[in-house]
Enzyme design. Structure first.
Site, PDB file in Angstrom:
ATOM      1  CD  GLU A   1      84.020  23.403  79.959  1.00 46.48           C
ATOM      2  OE1 GLU A   1      83.427  23.104  78.741  1.00 46.48           O
ATOM      3  OE2 GLU A   1      83.464  23.205  80.940  1.00 46.48           O
TER       4      GLU A   1
ATOM      5  CB  SER B   1      73.600  91.362  87.086  1.00 45.87           C
ATOM      6  OG  SER B   1      72.539  92.183  87.020  1.00 45.87           O
TER       7      SER B   1
END
Length: 640
Positions: A112, A385
């Site tokens: 690059e 319950s």
């Protein structure tokens, strides 16, 4: 930022070959090309210096000094196994420059911007060449961009190609190199660049392509990765290994031409067999019920943007193998209940360590793939319950009741609003004078309501709030029978507090959260507080052990001390079993998403207790048997 001195020193010793960029452009001769290149380079360099002074409306590059790119958040189990990643568009994990392979640094620079450590943001020769190519073609075809120019383009500018944008890039690049060092720019670039398949930055790319850290990339792997930058999706080895190898060869050739690698290194890199990883960016979670719960908790505390971009490292309280065992158990029993006539049933399970209130397993349904709705944390269902232990605890904490106190199981009626309420027991019978222990053991409704009335329904609500049950509650006569909405997580946490004799930490599925730099953002190390009376808690546990030994919870007997309670709502829409040993508390709920009746014979004791028993036998396989502490070890509260 990390140091790059060794490589920079090596760069200064490298013989940089002359450029041959301009061959074959139009009909221009070599000498003319050289003149044009030098002229255009000088003009452009001089012009850009002026532009750098005059461009007032460009982004302020000084903000790069404090720039933090978006990072992927990683969620792990308690042992460090990766469960999932959370991220927005960018799947990224930032790493410092000294944790990136020198092979990759060289390969990227060769491909690059090989003069990166020499120029000041722009490469006049490269720009001159690009200008001539673009003029000859009549459009923007080559960029001549340096790494610094690419970085500022990615961070500040649109991707639209234009002659003017290239000038702006150059100006910003020059300015950037005035405020950042070369190493800082390279580190930022390598962590910012897109490598394909939703991978941003070298670390996620290295893990995706080669299943390893960026620090350990070989020369061959590095050259292949560097070759992806210009066209990552097209050149991806997942798409075409042939094209990827071709580009790899070009990058290695460039490195050889620059004398950055030897002929032997070049040959060896080309021969190296490439072992690919797998595309993971868009893979789902290994444990979706767990990770979705974690994500929701993180978003609630830190906000969505921080979670998807903040690079958090999240350690959960869950062990993967333990969670998978829980999920398999639920799937198995879903099929069993289907065969028993409970069609379209859903099951949720939450297991909590009562000593820490860490969630050890969380199953929100029978199949996360068909439904992501998490019934363990999001479904508010009536507990029936299984709510009664909170009533009895309140009575014991009041000081007027013990497990041996007598209560009358006889017909009664209460004025509720404009009408009358006539409670009844599940079997429509009455037992007369019975003990509190018998009342809970056999899950008698009328004694529970009478006790609730005796101590005050508001006191029962107060106990429930202390235990973490936040659903709306009214002090009505039916409250002791569980006429409210709760989640399995709330019930598991409440029972866990009783199992720890009143000591409570906030229930959590997250143990610890750090940012990408290791700073602690959340630490859920248990900090227990005593919120219940220990004697009353121990007395409640004592009575609940009788429930499992002799009462409605006999199906949960696992051959060791267990305290638990069944729950069955009217019309059999919700059935529960919640039980605990000193080291683990587990709540299991069974019901239907459409809230219809499961079966006219469905009960928590008959159909959920066996699921609980199966899970706990597996969960406690290597856990030693431990007894609960008797209430006699604690001082009894004085009567109010």
């Amino acid at each position: 930022m990390s140091s790059f001195k060794t490589f920079e020193e090596k760069q200064s010793q490298v013989q940089i070959p002359s450029f041959e960029f301009l061959k074959g452009v139009g009909q221009v001769t070599g000498g003319t090309l050289l003149s044009i290149t030098m002229l255009s380079s000088s003009v452009m360099a001089g012009g850009l210096v002026g532009l750098a002074i005059s461009f007032r409306n460009l982004p302020d590059v000084r903000q790069l000094q404090n720039f933090s790119p978006s990072e992927t958040t990683y969620i792990y189990d308690i042992k460090g196994k990766l469960l999932t990643r959370i991220h927005g568009e960018a799947n990224r994990q930032v790493v410092p420059l000294n944790q990136i392979s020198p092979n990759l640094k060289r390969a990227v620079l060769a491909s690059e911007d090989h003069r990166f450590y020499e120029h000041h943001g722009i490469n006049p020769g490269g720009i001159g060449r690009a200008a001539l190519v673009n003029l000859a073609s009549g459009e923007v075809r080559e960029g001549g961009s340096t790494i610094t120019m690419q970085l500022v383009k990615n961070l500040f500018l649109s991707q639209k190609r234009a002659f003017t944008r290239k000038i702006v890039e150059a100006v910003l690049a020059i300015r950037s190199e005035q405020v950042l060092s070369k190493d800082e720019i390279l580190e930022m670039y390598l962590n910012q660049v897109y490598w394909g398949h939703n991978n941003y930055g070298v670390q996620t790319a290295a893990r995706t392509y080669f299943k390893k850290s960026a620090q350990n990339l070989t020369l061959g792997e590095s050259a292949m990765m560097a070759g992806l930058i210009q066209a990552p999706e097209e050149l991806s080895p997942f798409v075409s290994m042939k094209l990827a190898k071709q580009k790899q060869k070009e990058v290695l050739g460039r490195m050889l031409e620059l004398n950055w690698i030897s002929q032997q290194e070049y040959n060896d890199a080309l021969k190296q067999k490439i072992k690919l990883g797998e595309i993971r960016s868009f893979q789902g979670s290994a444990l979706p019920y767990v990770t979705n719960t974690v994500a929701q908790e993180l978003i609630k505390k830190f906000g969505r943007e921080t979670v998807i971009k903040g690079g958090m490292q999240v350690q959960t309280t869950v062990d993967t193998s333990f969670q998978m065992m829980a999920e398999k158990t639920i799937k198995k029993w879903h099929r069993t209940l289907e065969r028993q006539g409970l069609k379209n049933n859903q099951i949720a399970l939450v297991a909590i360590d009562p000593r820490t209130h860490f969630v050890k397993a969380l199953v929100g349904g029978v199949d996360s793939k068909s439904s992501e709705f998490n019934r363990a944390t999001q479904a508010h269902r009536q507990p029936g319950s299984s709510f009664k232990p909170f009533v009895y605890y309140t009575a014991f904490a009041n000081g007027k009741f013990t497990p041996n106190t007598t209560i009358l199981d006889t017909p009664v009626s209460y004025r509720d609003g404009n009408g009358w309420y006539y409670p009844r027991n599940y079997d429509n019978s009455f037992m007369g004078a019975i003990s509190v222990r018998t009342s809970l053991t056999l899950s008698r409704n009328i004694p529970a309501i009478k006790i609730g009335k005796a101590v005050g329904m508001n006191k029962v609500i107060e106990t429930s709030r202390t235990l973490g049950i936040m659903s709306p509650m009214l002090p009505v006569s039916s409250l002791p029978l569980g006429a409210i909405g709760v989640t399995p997580l709330e019930m598991a946490s409440a029972y866990a507090t009783l199992a720890n004799y009143g000591w409570q930490s906030p229930p959590t599925i997250i143990a610890r959260v750090t940012d990408g730099s290791g700073n602690v953002l959340m630490d859920n190390t248990p900090k227990p507080q005593l919120v219940l009376d220990p004697w009353a808690s121990a007395a409640t546990l004592d009575v609940m052990q009788t429930v499992v030994r002799e009462g409605t919870g006999r199906g949960a007997d696992i051959g060791r001390p267990v305290a638990g309670k069944t729950g069955t709502t009217s019309s059999e829409k919700d059935i529960w079993f919640i039980g605990t040993v000193p080291q683990l508390t587990t709540a299991i709920w069974v019901g239907r998403d459409d809230n219809r009746q499961l079966s006219n014979r469905a009960t928590g004791g008959g159909m959920v207790a066996p699921i609980w028993r199966d899970f706990m036998q597996k969960a406690l396989k290597s856990v030693p048997v431990k007894n609960f502490q008797p209430s006699s070890k604690f001082p009894r509260p004085k009567s109010n």
